[in-house]
Write a protein that holds these residues in place. Structure first.
Motif, PDB file in Angstrom:
ATOM      1  N   PRO A  30      12.782 -25.123 109.629  1.00 46.86           N
ATOM      2  CA  PRO A  30      12.486 -26.554 109.441  1.00 46.86           C
ATOM      3  C   PRO A  30      13.680 -27.414 109.834  1.00 46.86           C
ATOM      4  CG  PRO A  30      12.900 -25.493 107.343  1.00 46.86           C
ATOM      5  CD  PRO A  30      12.884 -24.392 108.359  1.00 46.86           C
ATOM      6  N   LEU A  31      13.382 -28.687 110.050  1.00 42.22           N
ATOM      7  CA  LEU A  31      14.397 -29.674 110.403  1.00 42.22           C
ATOM      8  C   LEU A  31      14.430 -30.755 109.340  1.00 42.22           C
ATOM      9  CD1 LEU A  31      13.661 -30.113 114.229  1.00 42.22           C
ATOM     10  CD2 LEU A  31      15.362 -28.637 113.151  1.00 42.22           C
ATOM     11  N   ALA A  32      15.615 -31.135 108.946  1.00 43.64           N
ATOM     12  CA  ALA A  32      15.818 -32.204 107.969  1.00 43.64           C
ATOM     13  C   ALA A  32      16.888 -33.141 108.511  1.00 43.64           C
ATOM     14  CB  ALA A  32      16.238 -31.646 106.606  1.00 43.64           C
ATOM     15  N   SER A  33      16.667 -34.439 108.354  1.00 41.36           N
ATOM     16  CA  SER A  33      17.608 -35.410 108.902  1.00 41.36           C
ATOM     17  C   SER A  33      17.503 -36.709 108.109  1.00 41.36           C
ATOM     18  CB  SER A  33      17.329 -35.670 110.388  1.00 41.36           C
ATOM     19  OG  SER A  33      16.017 -36.165 110.567  1.00 41.36           O
ATOM     20  N   PHE A  34      18.481 -37.586 108.367  1.00 41.10           N
ATOM     21  CA  PHE A  34      18.497 -38.926 107.786  1.00 41.10           C
ATOM     22  C   PHE A  34      18.083 -39.920 108.865  1.00 41.10           C
ATOM     23  CE2 PHE A  34      21.818 -36.614 105.418  1.00 41.10           C
ATOM     24  CZ  PHE A  34      21.346 -36.760 104.135  1.00 41.10           C
ATOM     25  N   PRO A  35      16.897 -40.517 108.786  1.00 40.99           N
ATOM     26  CA  PRO A  35      16.532 -41.535 109.789  1.00 40.99           C
ATOM     27  C   PRO A  35      17.415 -42.778 109.706  1.00 40.99           C
ATOM     28  CG  PRO A  35      14.865 -41.427 108.068  1.00 40.99           C
ATOM     29  CD  PRO A  35      15.803 -40.295 107.817  1.00 40.99           C
ATOM     30  N   GLU A  36      17.945 -43.056 108.498  1.00 39.28           N
ATOM     31  CA  GLU A  36      18.868 -44.163 108.298  1.00 39.28           C
ATOM     32  C   GLU A  36      20.037 -43.659 107.454  1.00 39.28           C
ATOM     33  OE1 GLU A  36      16.885 -47.401 106.486  1.00 39.28           O
ATOM     34  OE2 GLU A  36      15.139 -47.307 107.818  1.00 39.28           O
ATOM     35  N   TRP A  80      14.901 -39.996 104.150  1.00 38.05           N
ATOM     36  CA  TRP A  80      14.829 -38.603 104.600  1.00 38.05           C
ATOM     37  C   TRP A  80      13.644 -38.412 105.523  1.00 38.05           C
ATOM     38  CZ3 TRP A  80      10.234 -36.290 103.426  1.00 38.05           C
ATOM     39  CH2 TRP A  80       9.510 -36.821 102.372  1.00 38.05           C
ATOM     40  N   ARG A  81      13.780 -37.383 106.345  1.00 37.33           N
ATOM     41  CA  ARG A  81      12.702 -36.971 107.246  1.00 37.33           C
ATOM     42  C   ARG A  81      12.772 -35.454 107.379  1.00 37.33           C
ATOM     43  NH1 ARG A  81      12.930 -39.952 112.592  1.00 37.33           N
ATOM     44  NH2 ARG A  81      14.836 -38.726 112.810  1.00 37.33           N
ATOM     45  N   ARG A  89      29.911 -35.586  99.880  1.00 40.26           N
ATOM     46  CA  ARG A  89      29.250 -35.271 101.148  1.00 40.26           C
ATOM     47  C   ARG A  89      27.792 -34.931 100.840  1.00 40.26           C
ATOM     48  NH1 ARG A  89      32.751 -34.488 105.348  1.00 40.26           N
ATOM     49  NH2 ARG A  89      31.242 -33.211 106.497  1.00 40.26           N
ATOM     50  N   LEU A  90      26.901 -35.728 101.400  1.00 43.60           N
ATOM     51  CA  LEU A  90      25.469 -35.618 101.136  1.00 43.60           C
ATOM     52  C   LEU A  90      24.779 -34.946 102.317  1.00 43.60           C
ATOM     53  CD1 LEU A  90      22.831 -36.364  99.593  1.00 43.60           C
ATOM     54  CD2 LEU A  90      22.913 -38.561 100.768  1.00 43.60           C
ATOM     55  N   SER A 145      20.553 -30.726 107.253  1.00 45.49           N
ATOM     56  CA  SER A 145      20.945 -31.877 108.063  1.00 45.49           C
ATOM     57  C   SER A 145      22.462 -31.941 108.172  1.00 45.49           C
ATOM     58  CB  SER A 145      20.403 -33.158 107.433  1.00 45.49           C
ATOM     59  OG  SER A 145      21.047 -33.385 106.182  1.00 45.49           O
ATOM     60  N   GLU A 146      22.934 -32.826 109.004  1.00 44.17           N
ATOM     61  CA  GLU A 146      24.363 -33.071 109.096  1.00 44.17           C
ATOM     62  C   GLU A 146      24.843 -33.793 107.832  1.00 44.17           C
ATOM     63  OE1 GLU A 146      26.495 -32.120 111.333  1.00 44.17           O
ATOM     64  OE2 GLU A 146      24.958 -31.092 112.540  1.00 44.17           O
ATOM     65  N   PRO A 147      25.961 -33.375 107.255  1.00 43.53           N
ATOM     66  CA  PRO A 147      26.453 -34.045 106.038  1.00 43.53           C
ATOM     67  C   PRO A 147      26.911 -35.471 106.318  1.00 43.53           C
ATOM     68  CG  PRO A 147      28.033 -32.427 106.815  1.00 43.53           C
ATOM     69  CD  PRO A 147      26.827 -32.257 107.671  1.00 43.53           C
ATOM     70  N   VAL A 148      26.727 -36.306 105.298  1.00 38.71           N
ATOM     71  CA  VAL A 148      27.101 -37.715 105.389  1.00 38.71           C
ATOM     72  C   VAL A 148      28.048 -38.031 104.243  1.00 38.71           C
ATOM     73  CG1 VAL A 148      26.265 -40.088 105.348  1.00 38.71           C
ATOM     74  CG2 VAL A 148      24.930 -38.335 106.509  1.00 38.71           C
ATOM     75  N   GLU A 149      29.121 -38.731 104.539  1.00 43.84           N
ATOM     76  CA  GLU A 149      30.100 -39.125 103.521  1.00 43.84           C
ATOM     77  C   GLU A 149      29.624 -40.408 102.843  1.00 43.84           C
ATOM     78  OE1 GLU A 149      33.811 -38.129 101.667  1.00 43.84           O
ATOM     79  OE2 GLU A 149      32.834 -37.143 103.364  1.00 43.84           O
TER      80      GLU A 149
END
Length: 845
Positions: free
Chosen positions: A289-295, A310-311, A369-370, A384-388
């Motif tokens: 599966p793929l998980a990402s932050f659209p915003e 989330w997406r 880191r989210l 997904s890629e981590p976000v600070e």
């Protein structure tokens, strides 16, 4: 002199000769056809195939001899009719005597003028008789020879034989004529059925394979199933990369087998060394599966929640999604994970926004880191890629509370710095004036210090939790803590009742769920008791009066105990809907108590009636808002239609004006108007039952709504009746407020304008508003002339203050209906039309 015959005599003679020929041919040809019919009948029934070859040959010879005999007799008895026979047939068919046709061709022997004259007169008389010659139909006289009508029976038998033979008729005729090449009936054909069942988590239907073999692409982890039936014998074998398996026998002529597909395979089905079918199966790998932050995630504009867009997507559906937080200063620390609810089912693509409140977590105010983690049905994980991001934190005004939160945050960054935190707690304990010499806070500081002295695992987390509780106690007081604990207990009980209801619907054993609900009810009673004690302490501090001394509070306590006991009995008797209803009423009572809406010394029944009246006024206000929305929608629709007409007029020019468009019925708007009118009718009935009198303005509003509904159904302009409906609703609301005040009175301590929020909007406290339809003061401050709340009131944007939120009981009922729709939608054996209807309902709601 020969007299000429009538016109068409030549043609009649030819037809008469043909009829004579048929009458001579058919009696001789019928035996030939009878022999051929018997042969065809036996051949189509397949009887020659059951005879030995020599007997079959003798039969063919006998039929050939019979056919030759009847042909010879038919040929001997048939001759070509001559002209004289044709003339005689014409004379017989026309009823003529003395052979008039022969008279026309004869002539007298002598030349006597008297005799010639007499002959010519005779010919003229005969010519007059033969002008009506008739050929007549052939009469072969077969009925006299076949008195039992065997020819009809033969025809029926041949038709039935052709129906029985069907498509096999040509082959049966061939085998009847050629006995040397005839073969017995083939044995029953083998029937091969092969299909692939994808894994259950994919939700894909079975894939059926061709019985003769072929190629197919199937999901990884599928299982191939194979059956062979129709012919007894040895068990067939299925050969693949993993080896050969023998199909299990179901009976003497049926076999079945199953094979897991873990890799691309070439499968061969053999029986007695012969290859029956061969399949080349390719596997479709299950992508992770793929998980990402659209915003980018950020703090919510209001409150302390974290906004996480989330997406998630997967080729066969996402089964779970969660977010993970790791402390940036300590990446090795255990992460904080929390599940994100997904849409019902296993969606292949889904998106949304999660809003968790992490302000009470020890990492609040610290950078983290989210990342998102999605999992599919086979257990594959995609991140997904981590976000600070920095977690939102609550701000404290009490100095000691701020210090405690700072110590708690420092322990999150450096758990090993226990001594520093312990010294800071000791320093706070030395200044008890800072926390008003509160004994509870002093004991809490000592307990937290002792926890930090311990070197066991979990001591730091326990100390952090204790520091947070003390900070909240100092900032909010005891009443705030008990209110929060009460809300948590109510939510826990609601979830326990929902779990018990779900177990009932699934017809499973729900005893553990009911026991859990029983414990949650006891926790709720304890939370209510503590919250009432906290309220008593606050009132004692503020008014030097104990809440327990008030008669109204003692009555409230008895009512609360009675409702909790009824809630417990409903749970014990497995009446979960009744328990949910009791919980909703209990929550409403607690809400009224917390908001101070209970009146001291007022009769409970009278107060309940007054509250019902106020709720009904709120319903009128909601109807006013909905009618305003419909009016705005109609205005926009008419403006759009006018703009379209103007554009069409400009494009076509003034010389060729566009034709007038036909009115199109506004079905959806008419349905909404009808529903609003029905709601008004129910409100009028309930208000009449409560007060015994219905304001006349509401009746006029009902009439205006009826006119608006008729206009919308015909595609007309409904703005005028809708505006009148709003004016009448506004006037009806004022009449209701005045009537309720006269009949049930005003709450003690309330003056003008101090009633319920809906009273001021509907009743109107100015003289201008009491005069009927007047200026803008009639609608109340902050409203437009149509009664709708203005978008900006005193510089502040309207936040929907006239919107009536649904009650808790309504929310639970809606939630149960939605759960029931989801349950029925999961039952795929239901009719296709019903499943489509349920799916449309779920998409809408």
């Amino acid at each position: 002199m020969t007299q000429a015959g009538p016109p068409g005599l030549r043609v009649r003679r030819l037809l008469a000769r043909a009829a004579l020929g048929w009458e001579l041919l058919w009696p001789g040809a019928w035996p030939v056809l009878a022999v051929l019919g018997v042969f065809l009948l036996l051949a189509l029934l397949g009887l020659p195939a059951f005879l030995p070859p020599w007997l079959h040959s003798l039969g063919l010879l006998a039929f050939a001899a019979s056919l030759a005999l009847v042909l010879r007799r038919a040929w001997q008895g048939w001759r070509i009719p001559d002209a004289q026979a044709a003339e005689r047939r014409l004379e017989r068919a026309s009823g003529l005597s003395h052979r008039p046709l022969s008279v026309m061709a004869d002539r007298p022997a002598g030349n006597d003028p008297l005799a010639m004259a007499i002959w010519q007169a005779h010919q003229a008389r005969m010519a007059a008789r033969i002008r009506q010659l008739r050929v007549d139909l052939p009469r072969p006289g077969l009925a006299a020879r076949d008195k039992r009508a065997l020819r009809a029976g033969m025809a029926v038998a041949l038709i039935a034989a052709f129906g029985i033979a069907g498509d096999a008729a040509p082959e049966r005729l061939r085998r009847a004529i050629l006995p040397g090449f005839a073969k017995p009936e083939p044995a029953a054909a083998q029937r091969i059925e092969a299909w692939v069942t994808p894994p259950a988590y994919t939700g894909a239907p079975p894939i059926f394979l061709s019985a003769s073999g072929g190629q197919a692409t199937v999901p990884a982890g599928s299982r191939m199933k194979l059956t062979l039936s129709g012919r007894p014998g040895t068990a067939p074998e299925l050969t693949g990369p993993a080896g050969t398996i023998t199909l299990q026998g179901l009976d003497a002529s049926s076999f079945a087998g199953e094979l897991p597909l873990t890799a691309p395979a070439r499968l061969t089905l053999r029986r007695d060394g012969a290859v029956l079918a061969e399949w080349n199966l390719a596997l479709q790998a299950d992508a992770p599966p793929l998980a990402s932050f659209p915003e980018p995630p950020a703090r919510a504009q209001r409150g302390l929640t974290l906004r996480i867009p989330w997406r998630a997507e997967d080729d066969w559906g996402v089964h779970s999604l969660r977010f993970e937080l790791r402390l940036s200063a300590r990446p090795e620390a255990p992460p904080l994970t929390q599940d994100i609810p997904l849409p019902p089912g296993t969606p292949r693509q889904a998106r949304g926004i999660a809003s968790p409140d992490l302000s009470a977590h020890p990492w609040a105010g610290l950078p983290v880191r989210l990342s998102l983690t999605a999992q599919d049905g086979v257990g594959q994980v995609g991140a997904s890629e981590p976000v600070e991001i920095t977690l939102p934190e609550r701000s404290f005004t009490h100095p000691v509370a701020r210090a405690l939160v700072a110590i708690r945050r420092d322990l999150s960054l450096a758990p090993e710095a226990r001594d520093t935190a312990r010294r800071a707690l000791e320093q706070l304990a030395t200044a008890p004036d800072a926390f008003e010499n509160d004994t509870t806070t002093a004991l809490g500081l000592r307990v937290a210090r002792n926890r930090l002295l311990q070197r066991r695992a979990g001591a730091v987390e326990e100390a952090q939790e204790l520091l947070w509780d003390m900070a909240l106690a100092l900032e909010e007081g005891r009443e705030g803590r008990t209110a929060r604990a009460l809300a948590q207990a109510r939510q826990a009980l609601r979830e326990a009742l929902q779990n018990a209801e779900r177990q009932n619907q699934e017809r499973a054993n729900n005893d553990p769920a009911r026991q859990q609900a029983e414990r949650r009810i006891q926790d709720l009673r304890e939370a209510i008791r503590r919250h009432l004690e906290a309220m008593a302490e606050r009132l004692q501090r503020e008014n030097a009066e104990s809440l327990s001394e008030l008669p109204q509070n003692r009555a409230d306590q008895r009512e609360i105990n009675r409702r909790t006991e009824r809630l417990r009995e409903a749970n014990r008797e497995n009446r979960i809907p009744d328990a949910e209803r009791e919980l909703a009423e209990l929550e409403e009572m607690l809400r009224n108590l917390e908001e101070g809406r209970q009146a001291r010394g007022e009769d409970p029944e009278r107060q309940q009636q007054r509250q019902r009246g106020q709720q009904q006024m709120g319903v009128v206000q909601d109807m006013l808002r909905r009618q305003g929305e419909m009016l705005d929608h109609g205005q926009r629709r008419i403006e759009a239609e006018e703009a379209r007409r103007n554009q069409l007029r400009r494009s076509q020019g003034a010389q060729n004006p566009p034709p007038a468009t036909q009115a199109v019925p506004q079905t959806a708007d008419a349905r909404r108007q009808r529903a609003l009118r029905r709601a008004l009718g129910e409100l009028m009935q309930q208000y009449g039952d409560l007060t015994g009198e219905v304001p006349q303005a509401l009746g006029r509003a009902d009439q205006a709504m009826r006119e608006a509904q008729a206009a919308l159904s015909e595609g007309g302009d409904a703005r005028d009746p809708q505006s009148r409906a709003m004016r009448h609703l506004q006037e009806g609301g004022r009449q209701m407020a005045q009537q309720i005040q006269r009949q049930f009175g005003q709450q003690p301590g309330q003056g003008e304008g101090e009633g319920e929020p809906g009273d001021a909007d509907l009743a109107g406290n100015t003289e201008e508003g009491a005069e009927g339809e007047g200026e803008g003061s009639e609608m109340g401050e902050g409203r437009d002339p149509l009664g709708r709340r203005a978008r900006d009131v005193s510089g502040n944007a309207d936040q929907g203050s006239d919107t009536r939120l649904p009650e808790e009981a309504e929310q639970m009922r809606s939630r149960r209906i939605l759960d029931e729709l989801r349950r029925r939608g999961a039952e795929r054996e239901r009719a296709v039309e019903e499943l489509d209807y349920i799916e449309r309902l779920l998409r809408r709601f």
